[in-house]
Each structure stands twice: as structure tokens, then as C-alpha cells.
Design a protein around this motif. Sequence first.
Motif, short mmCIF file in Angstrom:
data_model
loop_
_atom_site.label_atom_id
_atom_site.label_comp_id
_atom_site.label_asym_id
_atom_site.label_seq_id
_atom_site.Cartn_x
_atom_site.Cartn_y
_atom_site.Cartn_z
N ALA A 1 79.11 18.53 30.23
CA ALA A 1 78.99 18.16 28.82
C ALA A 1 79.46 16.73 28.63
CB ALA A 1 79.81 19.10 27.94
N LYS A 2 78.83 16.03 27.72
CA LYS A 2 79.26 14.67 27.40
C LYS A 2 80.73 14.69 26.99
CE LYS A 2 74.66 13.44 25.71
NZ LYS A 2 73.85 13.05 24.53
N PRO A 3 81.45 13.62 27.30
CA PRO A 3 82.89 13.62 27.01
C PRO A 3 83.24 13.90 25.56
CG PRO A 3 82.34 11.83 28.49
CD PRO A 3 81.04 12.42 28.06
N ALA A 4 82.36 13.49 24.63
CA ALA A 4 82.65 13.74 23.22
C ALA A 4 82.69 15.23 22.91
CB ALA A 4 81.61 13.05 22.33
N LYS B 1 88.53 17.12 37.04
CA LYS B 1 89.50 16.56 36.10
C LYS B 1 89.66 15.06 36.32
CE LYS B 1 94.33 17.01 34.59
NZ LYS B 1 95.60 17.73 34.80
N GLN B 2 89.73 14.63 37.59
CA GLN B 2 89.87 13.21 37.88
C GLN B 2 88.62 12.43 37.46
OE1 GLN B 2 92.48 11.42 39.03
NE2 GLN B 2 93.70 13.27 38.81
N ALA B 3 87.45 13.03 37.63
CA ALA B 3 86.22 12.35 37.24
C ALA B 3 86.16 12.10 35.74
CB ALA B 3 85.00 13.17 37.69
N PHE B 4 86.72 13.03 34.95
CA PHE B 4 86.70 12.90 33.50
C PHE B 4 87.90 12.12 32.96
CE2 PHE B 4 83.50 16.19 33.54
CZ PHE B 4 82.80 16.03 32.36
N ALA B 5 88.83 11.76 33.83
CA ALA B 5 90.11 11.19 33.36
C ALA B 5 89.91 9.94 32.53
CB ALA B 5 91.01 10.89 34.56
N ASP B 6 88.89 9.15 32.83
CA ASP B 6 88.71 7.87 32.17
C ASP B 6 87.95 7.97 30.85
OD1 ASP B 6 89.38 5.23 32.26
OD2 ASP B 6 87.60 4.59 33.34
N VAL B 7 87.45 9.16 30.54
CA VAL B 7 86.63 9.29 29.33
C VAL B 7 87.05 10.47 28.45
CG1 VAL B 7 84.59 8.17 30.31
CG2 VAL B 7 84.93 10.62 30.65
N MET B 8 88.05 11.22 28.87
CA MET B 8 88.43 12.42 28.14
C MET B 8 89.69 12.18 27.31
SD MET B 8 87.52 15.52 27.50
CE MET B 8 86.31 15.75 28.80
N TYR B 9 89.63 12.59 26.05
CA TYR B 9 90.77 12.44 25.16
C TYR B 9 91.94 13.27 25.68
CZ TYR B 9 93.28 12.00 20.72
OH TYR B 9 94.21 11.71 19.75
N HIS B 10 93.14 12.73 25.53
CA HIS B 10 94.34 13.35 26.10
C HIS B 10 94.49 14.80 25.62
CE1 HIS B 10 98.37 13.74 27.69
NE2 HIS B 10 98.80 14.13 26.50
N GLY B 11 94.72 15.69 26.58
CA GLY B 11 94.96 17.08 26.25
C GLY B 11 93.71 17.92 26.12
N ARG B 12 92.53 17.30 26.17
CA ARG B 12 91.29 18.04 26.05
C ARG B 12 90.76 18.43 27.43
NH1 ARG B 12 90.34 20.10 21.28
NH2 ARG B 12 88.09 19.95 21.54
#
Length: 607
Positions: free
Chosen positions: A239-242, A270-281
Motif C-alpha cells: 500500500a502507498k505510504p499514505a 519495516k526498513q524499506a518503509f522507514a523513510d516514508v512511514m509516519y512514526h508509529g504507523r
Amino acid sequence: MPIRQLPDILINQIAAGEVVERPASVVKELVENALDAGAMRVDIDLEEGGVRLIRIRDDGVGMPPEELPLAVSRHATSKIGSLDDLEAVATLGFRGEALPSIASVSRFSLASRREGDAHGAALQVEGGHVGEIMPKPHPRGTTVEVRDLFYNVPARRKFLRAERTELGHIEEWLRALALVRPDVELRISHNGKPSRRYRGDEDLFSGARLVETLGREFADAALRVEHTAAGLRLHGWIAKPAYSRASADQQYLYVNGRAVRDRSVAHAVKQAFADVMYHGRQPAYVLFLELDPTRVDVNVHPAKHEVRFRDARLIHDFVYRTLHAALADTRAGQAGEPAAAGGAFAASPAATQLPDWSRPMPQSNLALRVDETRAAYAGLYGQTGPEVAKGQDIYGSQASPRMDGAIDDAAALVPPLGYAVAQLHGIYILSQAADGLIVVDMHAAHERIGYEKLKTAHDGEGVRMQPLLVPQTVAVSEREADVAEHEAATLAELGFEVSRAGQHSVLLRGVPALLAHGDTEALLRDVLADLREHGESLRVRTARDALLSTMACHGAVRANRRLSLPEMDALLRQMEATERSGQCNHGRPTWAHFPIAEIDRWFLRGR
């Protein structure tokens, strides 16, 4: 007490403690058996959340009467016959423990018929005591009934939850199955009422099945992933990061068609999404990993929830790099097309050649398109009077003398984020796209652009090491000291110069230059822990990126700064060219799109 052989019933009940955790465990084992038998339709009838009744009926190949007692005998299976079969097992079930374990803690019945047999046969098992084979009318396939689960093990029954909770666990597992087997029809009823039906005859990447299982919102946000390398294939949806979740409730991983949980793969995602995912999501995904069955051990968990990869480090790196590259290609304005099948993800050259948006745009073909399109908009709104004649468009900006472009041609040239029309409250850019309105958070967007430029520049230099004037002795565990000794080359690539100093210590002689003023000892310990558990570490990159993100934030345009239309347009063009520009450095969205049809609904147009 002397050593003695345990009774078969007690052995089965002990095994049931590992295999049968709750009614959902029973449904899982029985439905997997149905699929292994070639079923294309499975009916699941439940009562009281599966505690009172679980009935699984399939249209598979069925069994001959003489094999029914074997089916409820321990370690009897048709799925493996040698160690070679076990090492390359492709069926969902194979242990030969499920049916006897389930039958030992329930009132159990089994009925089956093969194609061509005159009639079916049935077998009753009461608390592990096997009855006689009896003839019974039955369609082709098999029916298994499990009544009064744990009736003879009251201590286990006390641990079951409320009916709704147990039903929810069953529905969740069936949802996971429906995602990986869209070709199979699943019909579920509860307490005599139909509750869910998953239609069969669908493709694995069927949009209908995705909507059916995870909902329209996930389907609309899903990006296709397809990548093959080193004998591995990863495909599915992220899913898109948003679109993110408060919990990990929409994370599905399948290895060779088997739904599993794996810490290494979860860490890579998790590491792949680390740069685009809002904290705690939490990210949402449905991923299918395929590899040679001999490279994965599925016989490491009684309920087959987990697997063990023979090369976990390669798997982790493959998953991380595949998803990291896929997410890098989520630029603002993109519709989210899937990556090319089998191809490597590559960053766009434009992402590393970004103009300085703070300067006026040069008079290039793009600038001419801006002027032509604005002139076309002026014509659409009827603003063809003195303002345009004097060389100004409807926005009060100086227009290009080239204003003879046709409206349709101009609309066809509109880029994904359109052209700016105004600035709202000194925070948002309003832009007219070909099919509606674009709203951009200018600070968030510029922050991401600056951040990606800093990362690109730093990646070009590599991780530089800064020698320490006085080497530091760092206390670590013995296992971490072993890792430091064996992974010295890897640590050097990450900017650390480390040598072993003793059984529980290492000597730190150099640290990553960009992070030299931080807590490098703690960072080193974290890196060693990652190398020990996952075979690689992204700690240095993560720490570096956090610092670069802070620098980009301080350098980004602030609220209430007035921008000219060319400056706003230049920012929009950079967003279209910049990796991950759909989110700011903290994972928040940088832009939103409002289709003209949606805006029409605001004002009840066309009703």
C-alpha cells in the motif's frame, strides 16, 4: 515413577496442545487438507464460533474406505514418503498429526467418496477412540465434522475466548487464504446463516479479490510489486505510504503459497518503509515470496506458522532492496503503476538532476507550455479581454507572446501536478491539473526534495570514516565480539574501524564521519546486534538519514513565504521528478488530488 510408554490417546492430546490452539487452528488444518486434495470449492459451517461445530466439506479427490482409519492415525500421510520429499515439500499439510490430534479432543467424524465409487464411507472418532467404517451416501470429496471441541480437556476449553472473538480468528485466517487462493470458492456460514462467500475462478492479481478481502480503500492504494533475481521472486501489493495502519492487521506474507510469519522478512519490510512511514504507523502489504523449496525449511513449527530460510541474509536483502526501490518510485502525481515484471528497479535520472526551484524557470519548452496552457485556461474562463491582450494572463502574471495554442492541445500537455494558480494562506499551493485540483503542502514537498538531494550527494561520496584520536574500548557480549571479528569488512563499509580487544570487548578506531558527534558506541552495539540477527544493518544509514532529514527541514521554505507562479510551477516539476515525493521526511502526505467529478458533487452539479 518408572519410564513407560504413553497411551496413543494421551500422545495425540499432547500433540493437540501444539497443533490445536483454538477453533481457527482446526479450520486451518482441515481446509489445508481440502486444498491438498485438489478442492476447488470448500464449505465451512460453524456454530458458536467453531466451538460447538466445525464442518468442512470439499469437492476434492476423496479417499477410499480402507484409508479412513489411516487418516486419523499418527504420522500417516499421503504427502511425503522420504526425506527428499520432506526437504522439498510443496503441500500445505504433511506432518500427519492434524486429524488424530483434532479427533483426540473432540467428537469427530470423517466421510468421503472418490469419483467412480458406488458409495461413500464414514468413520466416527469419540475422544480418540476410533469406530468402525460404515457405508454412507456422499458426493465426491470429503466432509469432516468436529463437534464439541475440547469437551474432554476442560482446562483447554477454559482458555477459549468469546464466540465473536473465536469467529474473528477463523474469518481472518480464511481472508488470508482467499488472498493466496483466489481460484478456490470459499463459503462460510455461522449458526446456520451464510456469513461470507469468496468467489472462485479469479486471477491471483484480481482486483475483485483484493476488494473482496481487504476493501476498496486498500485496493485503491495498492502498488503492484514484481521482481525476480538470484532465484527469488517477490510479487504482490504494497500500500502507498499514505495508507498506513495503527496495527499490523493488514500484513500478509506467503512463502511458496504458505501463509507464514517471519521476523527477518518483517524487519526488511519495516526498513524499506522507514523513510516514508509516519512514526508509529504500520505498512500494509500482501507479498508472495517464491523460491526453490529446498532453500526453505517449512518443518520448524508444529502449526507451520513459521519457516527457516537457508540463506536468511540474502532473503532479507532481496526483500528490502525490492521494496525500497519500489517505494522510491512513488513520485507525487503518479498513479502508482506496477514495476516492470522481472526487471530491476532503477531511479529516474531526473531525480538526481533537480533545478533550483527558487530561481525563475528558464524559457524552455516547459516554460512555453506553461504560458500556452495558462492562455488556454484564460479562454476557458472567458478572460480574453484587455488583460490577456496586454500580455497578462488571468493570474496577473506576465504571459508569453505565444498564446495561439488550442485548448485541447494545451490540456494534453498538462503535467501530472498541473500548473499553479494560487497560494493559500502562505502554506498550500493550489494547482489546476488536467482532471481536477491539486493541493500541495509547499514546506513538506520542498523538505522531501532537499532531503533526497542531500542523500544523493552523500551516497555519491560513500560513507567516510573519521579516525578517532584516542581509540575507544567498547564492552559487548561475546556473540557481538564474534560478529565484530568476522564482519570487520562489513563494518568498514558502514564507516567503523573495529578490531577485537578481548572476549567481551572490541576496540573502536574509526566512526562514520557524519555521525561522529553522536553516541557512536551505542550505534556500534545496535549495528552488531543487527548483523547478528539479520545478517546486515541499516542503522548507519538510518542515523545518517535522520541527520540529513533535519538539515533538509531547516533548509526548506517556510510558511507564509510568498512564491511567484513560476516558482510554484518549478516546485511542482521537481516533485514529479523526485523519489518518494508523495510523502515528507516524516511520512506525511505532501499533496492531495481532488477530481473534478468530486468537486462537482460538493456543489450538487449534474443532479
